[in-house]
Design an enzyme around this catalytic site. Structure first.
Site, PDB file in Angstrom:
ATOM      1  N   CYS A  18      53.404  83.986  52.770  1.00 26.95           N
ATOM      2  CA  CYS A  18      54.657  84.585  52.303  1.00 26.95           C
ATOM      3  C   CYS A  18      55.034  85.841  53.080  1.00 26.95           C
ATOM      4  O   CYS A  18      54.219  86.680  53.387  1.00 26.95           O
ATOM      5  CB  CYS A  18      54.589  84.876  50.809  1.00 26.95           C
ATOM      6  SG  CYS A  18      53.452  86.179  50.367  1.00 26.95           S
ATOM      7  N   CYS A  70      49.878  92.597  52.057  1.00 28.35           N
ATOM      8  CA  CYS A  70      50.965  91.619  51.927  1.00 28.35           C
ATOM      9  C   CYS A  70      52.153  91.936  52.837  1.00 28.35           C
ATOM     10  O   CYS A  70      52.664  93.060  52.835  1.00 28.35           O
ATOM     11  CB  CYS A  70      51.422  91.569  50.469  1.00 28.35           C
ATOM     12  SG  CYS A  70      52.750  90.392  50.190  1.00 28.35           S
ATOM     13  N   GLU A 112      62.681  83.573  52.470  1.00 24.88           N
ATOM     14  CA  GLU A 112      62.029  82.323  52.871  1.00 24.88           C
ATOM     15  C   GLU A 112      61.490  81.547  51.679  1.00 24.88           C
ATOM     16  O   GLU A 112      61.190  82.102  50.633  1.00 24.88           O
ATOM     17  CB  GLU A 112      60.932  82.612  53.886  1.00 24.88           C
ATOM     18  CG  GLU A 112      59.923  83.630  53.440  1.00 24.88           C
ATOM     19  CD  GLU A 112      59.004  84.052  54.580  1.00 24.88           C
ATOM     20  OE1 GLU A 112      59.413  84.895  55.393  1.00 24.88           O
ATOM     21  OE2 GLU A 112      57.877  83.554  54.636  1.00 24.88           O
ATOM     22  N   SER A 149      53.851  83.557  39.585  1.00 26.54           N
ATOM     23  CA  SER A 149      52.731  84.362  40.077  1.00 26.54           C
ATOM     24  C   SER A 149      53.105  85.838  40.005  1.00 26.54           C
ATOM     25  O   SER A 149      54.136  86.252  40.532  1.00 26.54           O
ATOM     26  CB  SER A 149      52.422  83.959  41.524  1.00 26.54           C
ATOM     27  OG  SER A 149      51.392  84.765  42.054  1.00 26.54           O
ATOM     28  N   CYS A 179      57.927  76.491  46.973  1.00 26.63           N
ATOM     29  CA  CYS A 179      57.543  77.876  46.685  1.00 26.63           C
ATOM     30  C   CYS A 179      58.761  78.748  46.968  1.00 26.63           C
ATOM     31  O   CYS A 179      59.284  78.744  48.081  1.00 26.63           O
ATOM     32  CB  CYS A 179      56.379  78.270  47.598  1.00 26.63           C
ATOM     33  SG  CYS A 179      55.948  80.008  47.485  1.00 26.63           S
ATOM     34  N   CYS A 211      51.480  96.059  47.829  1.00 21.92           N
ATOM     35  CA  CYS A 211      50.113  95.570  48.069  1.00 21.92           C
ATOM     36  C   CYS A 211      49.792  95.715  49.565  1.00 21.92           C
ATOM     37  O   CYS A 211      50.597  95.319  50.416  1.00 21.92           O
ATOM     38  CB  CYS A 211      49.956  94.116  47.631  1.00 21.92           C
ATOM     39  SG  CYS A 211      50.263  93.880  45.874  1.00 21.92           S
ATOM     40  N   CYS A 244      60.100  93.626  48.364  1.00 16.60           N
ATOM     41  CA  CYS A 244      59.245  93.829  47.182  1.00 16.60           C
ATOM     42  C   CYS A 244      58.881  95.306  47.082  1.00 16.60           C
ATOM     43  O   CYS A 244      58.722  95.980  48.094  1.00 16.60           O
ATOM     44  CB  CYS A 244      57.976  92.976  47.338  1.00 16.60           C
ATOM     45  SG  CYS A 244      56.892  93.033  45.894  1.00 16.60           S
ATOM     46  N   ASN A 292      45.502  85.686  54.695  1.00 13.30           N
ATOM     47  CA  ASN A 292      46.313  85.326  55.846  1.00 13.30           C
ATOM     48  C   ASN A 292      46.982  86.606  56.310  1.00 13.30           C
ATOM     49  O   ASN A 292      48.069  86.937  55.857  1.00 13.30           O
ATOM     50  CB  ASN A 292      47.345  84.302  55.362  1.00 13.30           C
ATOM     51  CG  ASN A 292      47.899  83.488  56.477  1.00 13.30           C
ATOM     52  OD1 ASN A 292      48.008  83.978  57.605  1.00 13.30           O
ATOM     53  ND2 ASN A 292      48.257  82.253  56.194  1.00 13.30           N
TER      54      ASN A 292
HETATM   55  N1  SAH Z   1      54.357  89.197  43.601  1.00 19.17           N
HETATM   56  C1  SAH Z   1      53.713  88.010  43.163  1.00 19.17           C
HETATM   57  C2  SAH Z   1      54.076  86.750  43.934  1.00 19.17           C
HETATM   58  C3  SAH Z   1      54.141  86.825  45.420  1.00 19.17           C
HETATM   59  S1  SAH Z   1      52.691  86.861  46.387  1.00 19.17           S
HETATM   60  C4  SAH Z   1      52.226  88.203  43.123  1.00 19.17           C
HETATM   61  O1  SAH Z   1      51.754  89.247  43.543  1.00 19.17           O
HETATM   62  O2  SAH Z   1      51.531  87.333  42.623  1.00 19.17           O
HETATM   63  C5  SAH Z   1      51.869  85.330  46.183  1.00 19.17           C
HETATM   64  C6  SAH Z   1      50.365  85.439  46.368  1.00 19.17           C
HETATM   65  O3  SAH Z   1      49.992  85.644  47.741  1.00 19.17           O
HETATM   66  C7  SAH Z   1      49.761  86.615  45.606  1.00 19.17           C
HETATM   67  O4  SAH Z   1      48.552  86.243  45.022  1.00 19.17           O
HETATM   68  C8  SAH Z   1      49.534  87.614  46.717  1.00 19.17           C
HETATM   69  O5  SAH Z   1      48.631  88.595  46.342  1.00 19.17           O
HETATM   70  C9  SAH Z   1      49.063  86.707  47.817  1.00 19.17           C
HETATM   71  N2  SAH Z   1      49.097  87.312  49.148  1.00 19.17           N
HETATM   72  C10 SAH Z   1      49.927  88.236  49.630  1.00 19.17           C
HETATM   73  N3  SAH Z   1      49.613  88.549  50.897  1.00 19.17           N
HETATM   74  C11 SAH Z   1      48.563  87.782  51.229  1.00 19.17           C
HETATM   75  C12 SAH Z   1      47.788  87.635  52.390  1.00 19.17           C
HETATM   76  N4  SAH Z   1      48.046  88.362  53.470  1.00 19.17           N
HETATM   77  N5  SAH Z   1      46.793  86.739  52.390  1.00 19.17           N
HETATM   78  C13 SAH Z   1      46.537  86.000  51.285  1.00 19.17           C
HETATM   79  N6  SAH Z   1      47.230  86.093  50.149  1.00 19.17           N
HETATM   80  C14 SAH Z   1      48.233  86.978  50.114  1.00 19.17           C
END
Ligand code: SAH
Length: 339
Positions: A327, A113, A86, A185, A99, A110, A106, A284
């Site tokens: 995302c 995420c 996406e 990022s 974006c 995390c 991935c 989110n």
């Molecule tokens: N892997 C990279 C880019 C993708 S995530 C990174 O970690 O930066 C893009 C951003 O969204 C990152 O800051 C990530 O930590 C954040 N993110 C992921 N899941 C999220 C969520 N549920 N709520 C808010 N931010 C989130």
């Protein structure tokens, strides 16, 4: 199309063609053409030959959702191998921003995420990344002024393809986007941040910090076990000094986990004196993740505490909240539908 101009020149020479055609082809792709036949300044003979050995687009729009609130558009693309990813089009006052995703799935794990929960399939090619921008520009009929690599995947875990993509989109014969209009990022792969410093591409770096101490960070971000916060911050400082660019630290506010005033004070101490900026993200979260979004009150108090300590802080505007724009969430819902 996954080639920079020198590669494209070699490809044409190997076909017995003149290499100046590379620039013409590159310009057509930057303008968003989909069919080789639309490259009208190439001879019919060359177009026929190209059709046998090359193709341009690698993505098809499978679904598109447009926010009624702010016009944010979320695209679910199908790749030639059937995988889906996406990308999001955001309409800001300063220009249209896309974006993009950098990997299919991935590996980083995390906890909060959605992108990482279905595991990892493969890296994306530079061409597939470029095609997200070109396809959205064409579909929306808009000039894309900025890109952020903040979709699915960890860009620095797909380092070479990401660098190639940044060069492709920067090329004056193609989309001609300035490096300052690009943001990468990362969840904090310290050695790759150091390597990236050496590329001399003044792109904006955003680092997903989410916690000011190792214990807390490791609990929500497994990568923290590999690279300590000290190592990460050191790499970030070197990047800002070398590039002259201010770093953004992303910080998703998760209720009862990383949103206390004490944590804000620790964060302020950690970042004191750095050329940086903190972007607080109202988390989110997907249902069943075990985490909740911080209350508005906590978010504002946390922000105040940072600002009071001299740390520049903003709260990310929630765009496309009616279309699952965070995302990984659309892909995830699509995968669940098909399973
Ligand atoms: N892997 C990279 C880019 C993708 S995530 C990174 O970690 O930066 C893009 C951003 O969204 C990152 O800051 C990530 O930590 C954040 N993110 C992921 N899941 C999220 C969520 N549920 N709520 C808010 N931010 C989130």
């Amino acid at each position: 199309m996954n080639m920079e101009i020198p590669e494209l020149q070699q490809f044409l020479e190997a076909m017995g063609q003149q290499k100046f055609r590379a620039k013409q082809i590159f310009q057509w792709i930057g303008r968003g053409v989909r069919e080789i036949d639309d490259m009208t300044d190439l001879s019919r003979d060359l177009r026929e030959k190209l059709k046998l050995s090359a193709h341009i687009g690698s993505l098809n729009i499978r679904r598109k959702l447009v926010s009624k609130i702010d016009g944010t558009a979320k695209y679910l693309f199908e790749l030639t191998d059937g995988n889906v990813i996406e990308s999001v089009l955001m309409r800001y006052k300063y220009g249209h921003t896309v974006c993009i995703s950098s990997q299919i799935g991935c590996k980083m794990g995390c906890k909060f995420c959605a992108s990482t929960q279905a595991g990892f399939m493969r890296d994306m090619t530079a061409g597939e990344m470029l095609d997200q921008v070109v396809s959205i520009g064409r579909d929306a009929g808009e000039k894309i002024g900025n890109i952020v690599i903040m979709g699915i995947g960890e860009p620095f875990d797909n380092y070479d393809n990401v660098i190639k993509f940044l060069r492709l989109i920067h090329d004056p014969n193609g989309m001609d986007m300035g490096y300052r209009h690009m943001t990468v990022s990362t969840c904090g792969l310290a050695p790759q941040i150091a390597r990236f410093t050496g590329e001399n591409m003044p792109v904006n770096l955003a680092v997903s910090l989410h916690a000011p101490d190792d214990k807390l960070r490791e609990a929500i971000m497994p990568i923290g076990r590999k690279y300590s916060i000290d190592k990460l911050i050191e790499a970030c400082k070197i990047y800002t000094e070398a590039s002259g660019r201010r770093i953004t630290f992303e910080y998703a506010m998760i209720s009862g986990v990383n949103d206390s005033l004490e944590t804000a004070r620790k964060l302020a101490l950690l970042l004191k004196g750095m050329f940086c900026h903190v972007n607080l993200i109202p988390a989110n979260l997907v249902a069943g993740s075990g985490f909740d979004q911080s209350s508005k009150k906590h978010l504002l108090e946390f922000k105040e505490a940072l600002v009071h300590s001299g740390i520049e802080t903003t709260v990310r505007r929630e765009l496309g909240s009616d279309i699952n724009a965070a995302c990984g969430q659309l892909r995830r819902s699509e995968m669940e539908k098909n399973s």
